[in-house]
Design a protein around this motif. Structure first.
Motif, PDB file in Angstrom:
ATOM      1  N   ALA A 146       0.834  -1.208   0.000  1.00 51.79           N
ATOM      2  CA  ALA A 146       0.000   0.000   0.000  1.00 51.79           C
ATOM      3  C   ALA A 146       0.866   1.254   0.000  1.00 51.79           C
ATOM      4  O   ALA A 146       0.583   2.220  -0.710  1.00 51.79           O
ATOM      5  N   LEU A 147       1.931   1.239   0.787  1.00 55.74           N
ATOM      6  CA  LEU A 147       2.806   2.408   0.859  1.00 55.74           C
ATOM      7  C   LEU A 147       3.583   2.609  -0.441  1.00 55.74           C
ATOM      8  O   LEU A 147       3.741   3.735  -0.904  1.00 55.74           O
ATOM      9  N   THR A 148       4.060   1.521  -1.040  1.00 56.94           N
ATOM     10  CA  THR A 148       4.777   1.667  -2.306  1.00 56.94           C
ATOM     11  C   THR A 148       3.827   2.093  -3.422  1.00 56.94           C
ATOM     12  O   THR A 148       4.224   2.836  -4.317  1.00 56.94           O
ATOM     13  N   ALA A 149       2.578   1.666  -3.349  1.00 58.37           N
ATOM     14  CA  ALA A 149       1.587   2.095  -4.340  1.00 58.37           C
ATOM     15  C   ALA A 149       1.326   3.597  -4.231  1.00 58.37           C
ATOM     16  O   ALA A 149       0.926   4.234  -5.201  1.00 58.37           O
ATOM     17  N   ARG A 150       1.569   4.161  -3.059  1.00 64.26           N
ATOM     18  CA  ARG A 150       1.400   5.598  -2.842  1.00 64.26           C
ATOM     19  C   ARG A 150       2.645   6.379  -3.247  1.00 64.26           C
ATOM     20  O   ARG A 150       2.725   7.578  -3.046  1.00 64.26           O
ATOM     21  N   GLY A 151       3.665   5.665  -3.737  1.00 67.10           N
ATOM     22  CA  GLY A 151       4.852   6.347  -4.223  1.00 67.10           C
ATOM     23  C   GLY A 151       6.048   6.298  -3.294  1.00 67.10           C
ATOM     24  O   GLY A 151       7.090   6.887  -3.580  1.00 67.10           O
ATOM     25  N   MET A 152       5.943   5.598  -2.173  1.00 68.26           N
ATOM     26  CA  MET A 152       7.058   5.499  -1.241  1.00 68.26           C
ATOM     27  C   MET A 152       8.069   4.468  -1.752  1.00 68.26           C
ATOM     28  O   MET A 152       7.687   3.470  -2.360  1.00 68.26           O
ATOM     29  N   ALA A 185       8.852  -0.851   3.767  1.00 77.48           N
ATOM     30  CA  ALA A 185       9.032  -2.086   4.536  1.00 77.48           C
ATOM     31  C   ALA A 185       9.356  -1.769   5.989  1.00 77.48           C
ATOM     32  O   ALA A 185       8.867  -2.438   6.908  1.00 77.48           O
ATOM     33  N   CYS A 186      10.155  -0.751   6.222  1.00 82.57           N
ATOM     34  CA  CYS A 186      10.492  -0.316   7.582  1.00 82.57           C
ATOM     35  C   CYS A 186       9.228   0.096   8.335  1.00 82.57           C
ATOM     36  O   CYS A 186       9.007  -0.313   9.479  1.00 82.57           O
ATOM     37  N   MET A 187       8.384   0.908   7.689  1.00 78.86           N
ATOM     38  CA  MET A 187       7.146   1.348   8.326  1.00 78.86           C
ATOM     39  C   MET A 187       6.223   0.170   8.603  1.00 78.86           C
ATOM     40  O   MET A 187       5.599   0.091   9.667  1.00 78.86           O
ATOM     41  N   ALA A 188       6.149  -0.761   7.651  1.00 78.51           N
ATOM     42  CA  ALA A 188       5.302  -1.946   7.840  1.00 78.51           C
ATOM     43  C   ALA A 188       5.781  -2.752   9.045  1.00 78.51           C
ATOM     44  O   ALA A 188       4.965  -3.195   9.866  1.00 78.51           O
ATOM     45  N   ASP A 189       7.094  -2.935   9.176  1.00 78.98           N
ATOM     46  CA  ASP A 189       7.638  -3.663  10.332  1.00 78.98           C
ATOM     47  C   ASP A 189       7.234  -2.987  11.632  1.00 78.98           C
ATOM     48  O   ASP A 189       6.789  -3.646  12.579  1.00 78.98           O
TER      49      ASP A 189
END
Length: 100
Positions: free
Chosen positions: A29-35, A41-45
């Motif tokens: 979801a975060l990479t789809a937002r352009g991250m 991955a860090c935020m997901a962890d």
């Protein structure tokens, strides 16, 4: 006796699968937002380690919002759980600003 051990281990194994699935969904979801993938991955962890599955589902409120900062902040304000908002900000600060 082996059957009892298997019955006790199954919920633990499924919990691990749920955690990995949640981590993967958040990262995507975060990479789809352009991250970039590494901070996502860090935020997901960070989020998976500190929030419950119910709280992680609240993050889906961010789905469908625009990619610009005002849209994201408005979506964040719609999350009715202060711990979710706090952990999201901490994760972003740790992973994006500190560069973990």
């Amino acid at each position: 006796m082996t059957r009892a051990v298997l019955c006790l281990m199954l919920p633990l194994a499924l919990a691990g699968c749920g955690e990995n699935t949640a981590r993967h969904r958040i990262t995507n979801a975060l990479t789809a937002r352009g991250m970039a993938p590494a901070p996502a991955a860090c935020m997901a962890d960070h989020l998976v380690d500190r929030l419950t599955m119910a709280q992680l589902r609240k993050l889906e409120a961010l789905k469908g919002t625009g990619r610009d900062l005002p849209s994201m902040l408005m979506a964040l304000g719609r999350i009715d759980d202060p711990q979710v908002r706090e952990e999201l900000v901490v994760a972003a600060g740790t992973c994006l600003l500190v560069g973990r």
